[in-house]
Design a protein around this motif. Structure first.
Motif, short mmCIF file in Angstrom:
data_model
loop_
_atom_site.label_atom_id
_atom_site.label_comp_id
_atom_site.label_asym_id
_atom_site.label_seq_id
_atom_site.Cartn_x
_atom_site.Cartn_y
_atom_site.Cartn_z
N LEU A 168 0.87 -1.16 0.11
CA LEU A 168 -0.17 0.13 0.03
C LEU A 168 0.91 1.24 0.05
O LEU A 168 1.71 1.34 0.82
CB LEU A 168 -0.90 0.06 1.42
CG LEU A 168 -2.00 1.01 1.35
CD1 LEU A 168 -3.00 1.15 0.28
CD2 LEU A 168 -2.61 1.14 2.85
N ASP A 169 0.78 1.90 -1.22
CA ASP A 169 1.77 3.15 -1.09
C ASP A 169 0.96 4.36 -0.59
O ASP A 169 -0.03 4.65 -1.08
CB ASP A 169 2.04 3.47 -2.60
CG ASP A 169 3.04 2.47 -3.22
OD1 ASP A 169 4.03 1.64 -2.38
OD2 ASP A 169 3.30 2.43 -4.59
N ILE A 170 1.73 5.16 0.27
CA ILE A 170 0.87 6.36 0.97
C ILE A 170 2.24 7.58 0.67
O ILE A 170 3.19 7.50 1.14
CB ILE A 170 0.79 6.34 2.31
CG1 ILE A 170 -0.10 4.92 2.61
CG2 ILE A 170 0.04 7.30 2.93
CD1 ILE A 170 -0.11 4.45 4.31
N ALA A 171 1.44 8.46 -0.19
CA ALA A 171 2.42 9.52 -0.51
C ALA A 171 2.49 10.53 0.74
O ALA A 171 1.56 10.86 1.21
CB ALA A 171 1.69 10.17 -1.70
N ALA A 172 3.64 11.18 0.90
CA ALA A 172 4.07 12.32 2.02
C ALA A 172 5.42 12.86 1.47
O ALA A 172 6.25 12.25 0.96
CB ALA A 172 4.09 11.26 3.38
N PRO A 173 5.43 13.87 2.21
CA PRO A 173 6.86 14.63 2.06
C PRO A 173 8.30 13.87 2.40
O PRO A 173 7.82 13.12 3.79
CB PRO A 173 6.76 15.99 2.48
CG PRO A 173 5.24 16.20 2.62
CD PRO A 173 4.72 14.95 2.68
#
Length: 273
Positions: A168-173
């Motif tokens: 599960l890919d979760i985008a964040a800086p």
């Protein structure tokens, strides 16, 4: 997505001496099932032995391509009973990922040995069969952010077909805090693997483990005890990645599971700090 909410299968009509079985979870590809049999009984999934604790509790997972029906065998002394359960089949989309470093799509010969060694390290960390029931605490998201990749999707990297995506890919800086989704023990820490970059594996007991990859920094050490919600790492864009995000994966030994399904089936009530 099809979901069987907290499926409970209990063969109460059988006599007390029979090999009854109770399952909770989602009978779907990528799902995790927690089971209960009578103390002292043995369990096999499709011929594969499953560890059972003294109270009769056990866990197993269903992979991306699990068959439409599974057989769970319960043994008690000289008595053996086979229970069959339907498994919901899923359709997986194709995801094209462009802009990843080309060397991670067609790696040069000089890095092949490194890739093999790192793969062996990850596989070894996932063979742990520790008698802890941390997975019973449930699972929660390790950080908040947009979902940019899902379990099971067929990946095409820079136009070249690759293996399915198992996380599960979760985008964040870059630098965003990553928190543990469940209790466990750290089994692998690597700051820079070829494909996965900064890599962390936490074992939740009985072969259930979480893997966190593309990290910019790992903040825990091998052997360290982790509780739900503990700060464990920082988001990055290391390894085969086009931008900063967390790729979170869950395994039952070598069987790859879907974190999204597991969070629905076994939610952890603890919230993000």
């Amino acid at each position: 997505m099809f979901r069987i909410p907290l499926l409970l299968v209990f063969l109460s009509v059988l006599p007390p001496c029979a090999n009854a079985i109770e399952l909770s979870g989602d009978l779907i590809q990528g799902g995790m099932l927690v089971g209960q049999v009578n103390p002292g009984q043995q369990v096999e999934l499709m011929g594969r032995p499953v560890r059972v604790d003294e109270a009769g509790r056990f866990v197993f997972g269903l992979g991306r391509d699990a068959p439409a029906e599974i057989q769970v065998v319960v043994k008690d002394g000289q008595t053996t009973e086979a229970h069959r359960f339907p498994v919901k089949q899923r359709t997986y989309e194709e995801q094209r990922v462009n802009g990843v470093p080309q060397k991670t799509v067609t790696p040069p010969k000089e890095v092949l040995e490194r890739i093999r060694k790192e793969a062996a390290m990850v596989a070894g960390a996932r063979t742990v069969d520790d008698a802890r029931l941390d997975f019973l605490s449930g699972f929660r998201r390790p950080l908040e952010g947009p979902i940019t990749g899902v379990y099971g999707s067929r990946r095409v990297y820079n136009g070249t077909p690759g293996r399915p995506h198992y996380g599960l890919d979760i985008a964040a800086p870059t630098g965003t805090d990553v928190f543990s989704p469940a209790p466990g023990i750290v089994k692998l820490v690597h700051q820079d693997m070829f494909y996965s970059g900064g890599t962390l594996i936490i074992d939740h007991g009985y072969g259930i483990s979480s893997t966190f990859i593309h990290l910019s920094k790992v903040l825990v050490e091998n052997g360290q005890r982790i509780e739900s919600g503990d700060l464990i790492a920082k988001v990055g864009a290391t390894g085969r990645a086009t931008g900063p995000h967390l790729d979170w994966r869950i395994n039952w030994f070598d069987v790859r599971l879907d974190p999204a399904v597991i969070m629905e089936s076994f939610p952890n009530p603890k919230t993000l700090p």
